[in-house]
Design a protein around this motif. Structure first.
Motif, mmCIF file in Angstrom:
data_model
loop_
_atom_site.group_PDB
_atom_site.id
_atom_site.type_symbol
_atom_site.label_atom_id
_atom_site.label_comp_id
_atom_site.label_asym_id
_atom_site.label_seq_id
_atom_site.Cartn_x
_atom_site.Cartn_y
_atom_site.Cartn_z
ATOM 1 N N ASN A 151 -19.703 14.950 17.419
ATOM 2 C CA ASN A 151 -21.144 14.753 17.249
ATOM 3 C C ASN A 151 -21.919 15.940 17.816
ATOM 4 O O ASN A 151 -21.934 16.166 19.016
ATOM 5 C CB ASN A 151 -21.570 13.456 17.956
ATOM 6 C CG ASN A 151 -23.049 13.160 17.737
ATOM 7 O OD1 ASN A 151 -23.726 13.826 16.947
ATOM 8 N ND2 ASN A 151 -23.568 12.156 18.434
ATOM 9 N N LEU A 152 -22.577 16.697 16.922
ATOM 10 C CA LEU A 152 -23.353 17.869 17.343
ATOM 11 C C LEU A 152 -24.825 17.756 16.966
ATOM 12 O O LEU A 152 -25.606 18.676 17.248
ATOM 13 C CB LEU A 152 -22.771 19.140 16.692
ATOM 14 C CG LEU A 152 -21.289 19.451 16.929
ATOM 15 C CD1 LEU A 152 -20.881 20.673 16.121
ATOM 16 C CD2 LEU A 152 -21.018 19.685 18.405
ATOM 17 N N GLN A 153 -25.224 16.632 16.355
ATOM 18 C CA GLN A 153 -26.576 16.511 15.814
ATOM 19 C C GLN A 153 -27.664 16.666 16.879
ATOM 20 O O GLN A 153 -28.719 17.229 16.619
ATOM 21 C CB GLN A 153 -26.738 15.159 15.113
ATOM 22 C CG GLN A 153 -26.143 15.107 13.723
ATOM 23 C CD GLN A 153 -26.864 15.998 12.723
ATOM 24 O OE1 GLN A 153 -28.004 16.373 12.928
ATOM 25 N NE2 GLN A 153 -26.185 16.346 11.646
ATOM 26 N N ASN A 154 -27.425 16.161 18.070
ATOM 27 C CA ASN A 154 -28.462 16.178 19.112
ATOM 28 C C ASN A 154 -28.354 17.381 20.044
ATOM 29 O O ASN A 154 -29.019 17.422 21.077
ATOM 30 C CB ASN A 154 -28.387 14.881 19.926
ATOM 31 C CG ASN A 154 -28.683 13.656 19.080
ATOM 32 O OD1 ASN A 154 -29.558 13.692 18.212
ATOM 33 N ND2 ASN A 154 -27.932 12.580 19.311
ATOM 34 N N ASP A 155 -27.531 18.335 19.686
ATOM 35 C CA ASP A 155 -27.348 19.519 20.533
ATOM 36 C C ASP A 155 -28.407 20.559 20.183
ATOM 37 O O ASP A 155 -28.214 21.425 19.336
ATOM 38 C CB ASP A 155 -25.942 20.094 20.343
ATOM 39 C CG ASP A 155 -25.580 21.128 21.413
ATOM 40 O OD1 ASP A 155 -26.512 21.759 21.951
ATOM 41 O OD2 ASP A 155 -24.389 21.299 21.703
ATOM 42 N N MET A 156 -29.577 20.459 20.863
ATOM 43 C CA MET A 156 -30.663 21.394 20.597
ATOM 44 C C MET A 156 -30.310 22.813 21.041
ATOM 45 O O MET A 156 -30.802 23.791 20.474
ATOM 46 C CB MET A 156 -31.939 20.931 21.321
ATOM 47 C CG MET A 156 -32.523 19.636 20.758
ATOM 48 S SD MET A 156 -33.061 19.797 19.031
ATOM 49 C CE MET A 156 -31.716 18.982 18.162
ATOM 50 N N GLU A 157 -29.456 22.925 22.056
ATOM 51 C CA GLU A 157 -29.038 24.243 22.529
ATOM 52 C C GLU A 157 -28.296 24.996 21.420
ATOM 53 O O GLU A 157 -28.479 26.205 21.241
ATOM 54 C CB GLU A 157 -28.151 24.107 23.766
ATOM 55 C CG GLU A 157 -27.794 25.447 24.404
ATOM 56 C CD GLU A 157 -27.016 25.283 25.698
ATOM 57 O OE1 GLU A 157 -26.462 26.291 26.178
ATOM 58 O OE2 GLU A 157 -26.966 24.162 26.234
#
Length: 441
Positions: A151-157
């Motif tokens: 899950n990478l969807q919420n990785d704003m960085e």
């Protein structure tokens, strides 16, 4: 304490170069550009400038063939870079060539690209390009998620970092300037799957925005996704109870080994066998015990307090967590922030290796040679098992210096699981060659 170690390390490496003067010049550059660099851009520009000064002092200047200057000379950044070069020449009594000025200009452009998001008068056409890039990044992240099951969807960085890099890449390409990636081969070796996926996906980016993306750029993009995957895996924390009826010492040993070898495991509590067999707690993912016990509600994993190889396999199978120490694999992600304590340990071990060799051979070496050896040993450890190296070893013969170096390497080989080649010994010997006479002076 860790910051002090890092600062001392760089102060020693850049010995004789006043970093405060360089910081003042960077502040002046910010004023001239009418913006404030973010921390990463500021540090990158500082380090590049310090390395350039050291390189010039060592008569290791880049040649005009290393950079295309034609499209840079009319840019604002190139003119500011010339002012920076003038200040450097005055402070450090050096002569800064046009190619060096060009590299400084590139870093200034990259810094400006980072600033684009917060600039009110940004060019509208560039805004449209960025919107298209954001759409592409969103699609790319979804494809990575599907292929890697993460899950990478919420990785704003990840998204902000990629956007900043792609904007800078787009601007460099429009100027006809390419940026080499010195870590490309290491990245391809450490993250072959992520590199392959990135290459496949971002070929479409090049077609969409009419630019050519080579493997050097794919390497940079791979680093962003590799770091994001590492962050995602670190979020999967498993909570366990620990049971070790041999006493406080055994329990402490068990918990210390769990913490060291499985950073994603958190020990909620250390409890007795009786409590462990009757507890029914949904907050725990498992019970890790040094003795056999029965609990029908929570999985029980029986291990040695030393957490041996077979124990790590059991824990991995039940909890689906990865051990960080099964093969002492110091990947790029760990070196750049994920495992700083391990990196400091590597520096310490490299220093011990050097001191052992120097003491046995009865020689003395300069601080510069010492620092060069430390960095060289770290790179050898990180490379692991060597592939063939394009160097003729026909003239190489084992002498007493090589013998002592190979002997001293034994401890490092055992700890970091890599095989020392003749080239490794030859390389270290090259640092020390001619130093033996220093002991008699």
């Amino acid at each position: 304490e860790k910051d002090a170690i890092t600062i001392n390390f760089f102060n020693e490496y850049f010995k004789g170069i006043d970093l405060c003067n360089i910081a003042e010049i960077m502040d002046m550059a910010q004023d001239l550009m009418g913006l404030k660099f973010d921390d990463k851009a500021y540090i990158a520009l500082m380090l590049h400038t310090a390395i350039a000064v050291k390189r010039i002092n060592d008569n290791d200047c880049i040649s005009a063939d290393d950079i295309k200057l034609k499209n840079l000379k009319n840019s604002i950044e190139f003119n500011i870079a010339r002012i920076i070069a003038s200040r450097l020449e005055k402070h450090f009594n050096i002569s800064v060539s046009k190619p060096e000025i060009g590299y400084i200009a590139l870093h200034l452009m990259s810094s400006r690209a980072r600033h684009i998001e917060s600039t009110e008068d940004a060019d509208q056409s560039m805004d449209k390009v960025e919107e298209g890039m954001l759409d592409f990044i969103t699609d790319a992240v979804e494809k990575f998620e599907s292929l890697l099951n993460v899950n990478l969807q919420n990785d704003m960085e990840l998204q902000h970092g990629l956007l900043s890099h792609l904007v800078g890449m787009y601007k460099r390409y429009s100027l006809g300037v390419q940026q080499a990636n010195p870590l490309k081969d290491e990245i391809m070796k450490q993250f072959p799957l992520i590199f392959s996926i990135a290459k496949n996906i971002f070929t479409g980016f090049g077609q969409r925005f009419h630019i050519e993306i080579d493997e050097d750029e794919i390497g940079y993009i791979t680093m962003y996704f590799a770091a994001a995957v590492e962050r995602a895996s670190n979020k999967k924390i498993k909570r366990v109870y620990a049971v070790c009826p041999t006493g406080v010492g055994g329990a402490q040993l068990l918990m210390a080994n769990l913490k060291s070898k499985f950073p994603n495991i958190r020990v909620i509590k250390c409890m007795s066998m009786i409590d462990a067999e009757t507890i029914d707690n949904a907050k725990a993912d498992a019970i890790i015990s040094t003795v056999e016990l029965n609990n029908k509600n929570i999985p029980v994993i029986v291990v040695s307090p030393f957490i041996l190889e077979k124990d790590m396999e059991k824990i991995t199978d039940v909890l689906s967590v990865r051990s960080e120490h099964q093969s002492y694999d110091f990947s790029l992600g760990k070196i750049y922030g994920q495992d700083i304590s391990g990196f400091i340990s590597m520096i310490s071990d490299a220093a011990i290796f050097i001191e052992k060799v120097v003491r046995v051979l009865g020689i003395s070496i300069s601080n510069e040679t010492y620092m060069g050896l430390v960095i060289h040993i770290l790179l050898q450890i990180c490379r692991g098992e060597h592939s063939s190296i394009p160097l003729s070893m026909n003239a190489y013969k084992e002498d007493h210096v090589s013998y002592e170096i190979r002997k001293a390497f034994k401890d490092l080989e055992a700890k970091y699981k890599f095989k020392v080649s003749d080239y490794d010994v030859f390389a270290v010997r090259s640092y020390l060659i001619g130093k033996e006479s220093n002991a008699d002076e």
